[in-house]
Design a protein around this motif. Structure first.
Motif, short mmCIF file in Angstrom:
data_model
loop_
_atom_site.label_atom_id
_atom_site.label_comp_id
_atom_site.label_asym_id
_atom_site.label_seq_id
_atom_site.Cartn_x
_atom_site.Cartn_y
_atom_site.Cartn_z
N UNK A 29 0.82 -1.21 0.00
CA UNK A 29 0.00 0.00 0.00
C UNK A 29 0.85 1.26 0.00
N UNK A 30 1.95 1.26 0.75
CA UNK A 30 2.80 2.45 0.81
C UNK A 30 3.35 2.80 -0.57
N UNK A 31 3.85 1.80 -1.28
CA UNK A 31 4.40 2.04 -2.62
C UNK A 31 3.32 2.49 -3.59
N UNK A 32 2.11 1.92 -3.47
CA UNK A 32 1.02 2.32 -4.35
C UNK A 32 0.63 3.78 -4.14
N UNK A 33 0.64 4.23 -2.90
CA UNK A 33 0.28 5.63 -2.62
C UNK A 33 1.36 6.58 -3.10
#
Length: 396
Positions: free
Chosen positions: A110-114
């Motif tokens: 999720x962190x990389x997607x954001x």
């Protein structure tokens, strides 16, 4: 002293220094891990300064080093990230690091997607949050679409900001016409990691940030909003001088996204208001600690401490700065270049700059209780400037 050590990945920039100081001031055992000695030296709040394998060149070795370190500790260490590359490193090794370290995020990837400027759109579209229009460089009729849908000037922006800045010393390329667009794309070669984005019109003071912390069950535990004054490179760079300013509409705008995706941890949302339509657009999201960390802590929103307490399961203090404080933040080293840039372009007057400088300021680097890093970085900056000057003299 707390039994859970704090491990800070990356201390060769002042963001890592801010994390270290604001944990150490609260009697937390701080361990730094970096692949080279920091130009800031070693803070007095560092208990262990460890040189470790490089996060990309020797990734497997770094992971093994971190696992071995964690196994030797009395309790699981709390892991802190100071830069975007370390966020990607965490996501690539999420499951293993989660086994041996504490950190709030539970959702792998999720962190990389954001952080990714294109995948972020799937979130903003779902929650009806305005974002600047973009066009992929591989779209059919690409140049016609840029002209018809976005227009010039426009931006070439990277999906991975950290790598782009490291290579070009800019966060984006400002493109004035089709000829420049073709030239810059030729410079970038076969890169699939850039796209074209519309420029949201407006001065630097229309650039905002919303800094938030989300605890268990995505409860909003604290926030601060800020307004940019100067940045370097001018207009499309990182902040060098900014101020805390309460901008009420920002929090509801970003809150629906973070609650909707069940986010947990610290995040900063960068936004900009269109000077013609008054619409506020979401520009990007930072999911690691940020430039303004020292200012947030000075305002009582100690994000490293909140993150630490959340990670070890202790109650999180709430802090909502929903008023103006007139507290300003500065990164003097690059702000000098920013000032000359604005003066030369005529975007700011000397009087305007002097008036802006009269307020209480929080420094990115200097601290009276920890002067070593400030002195060390000043020495580094003087040597760097001297080397540049000597190179110019030799050329003549």
């Amino acid at each position: 002293m707390m039994k859970n050590k704090a491990v800070v990945l990356g201390t060769n920039y002042y963001i890592g220094l801010s994390i270290v100081r604001n944990l150490g001031r609260n009697d937390i055992h701080v361990v730094t891990m970096d692949y080279e000695p920091s130009k800031y030296g070693v803070s007095r709040y560092v208990e262990e300064a460890l040189l470790v394998p490089h996060y990309e060149k020797e990734e497997a070795a770094l992971v093994q080093y971190m696992v071995d370190f964690a196994k030797e500790q009395e309790a699981k260490p709390v892991l802190f990230l100071s830069s975007d590359p370390y966020v990607h490193f965490l996501d690539r090794n999420f499951d293993l690091l989660k086994e041996f370290y504490l950190f709030p995020m539970e959702q792998k990837g999720l962190l990389s997607d954001l952080m990714d400027k294109e995948t972020l759109l799937k979130f903003t579209e779902e929650y009806n949050i305005p974002t600047p229009e973009i066009i992929d460089i591989h779209e059919e009729n690409f140049y016609e679409r840029v002209l018809d849908e976005i227009g010039f000037p426009c931006l070439i922006k990277p999906r991975d900001s950290a790598e782009f800045v490291r290579k070009f010393r800019e966060k984006a390329f400002r493109i004035r016409n089709e000829e420049e667009l073709k030239a810059k794309l030729a410079l970038l070669g076969d890169s699939d990691d850039v796209f074209i984005q519309r420029i949201i019109p407006g001065p630097e003071s229309n650039c905002y940030s919303a800094d938030c912390y989300y605890g268990p069950d995505s409860a909003l535990m604290g926030f601060v909003t800020t307004e940019k004054i100067r940045q370097w490179p001018n207009n499309f760079g990182a902040s060098t001088y900014a101020k805390q300013k309460w901008i009420p509409e920002l929090i509801p705008l970003v809150h629906k996204l973070f609650q909707g995706i069940q986010y947990r941890g610290f995040a900063e949302v960068e936004l900009k208001r269109d000077e013609f339509t008054n619409v506020v657009y979401l520009i990007e999201i930072n999911v690691r600690f940020i430039n303004f960390t020292e200012m947030l802590c000075a305002l009582g929103f100690n994000t490293p401490l909140v993150y630490y307490r959340d990670s070890i399961g202790e109650p999180i203090p709430k802090k909502y700065v929903n008023y103006d404080t007139n507290v300003h933040w500065k990164y003097k080293y690059e702000d000098i270049s920013a000032i000359f840039g604005y003066l030369n372009s005529g975007q700011m007057s000397l009087m305007r700059i002097l008036v802006d400088y009269k307020f209480r300021k929080v420094s990115s680097t200097w601290a009276w209780d920890d002067p070593g890093p400030g002195l060390s970085f000043t020495s580094h900056a003087i040597k760097k400037a001297g080397a540049k000057l000597l190179k110019k003299i030799k050329r003549k």
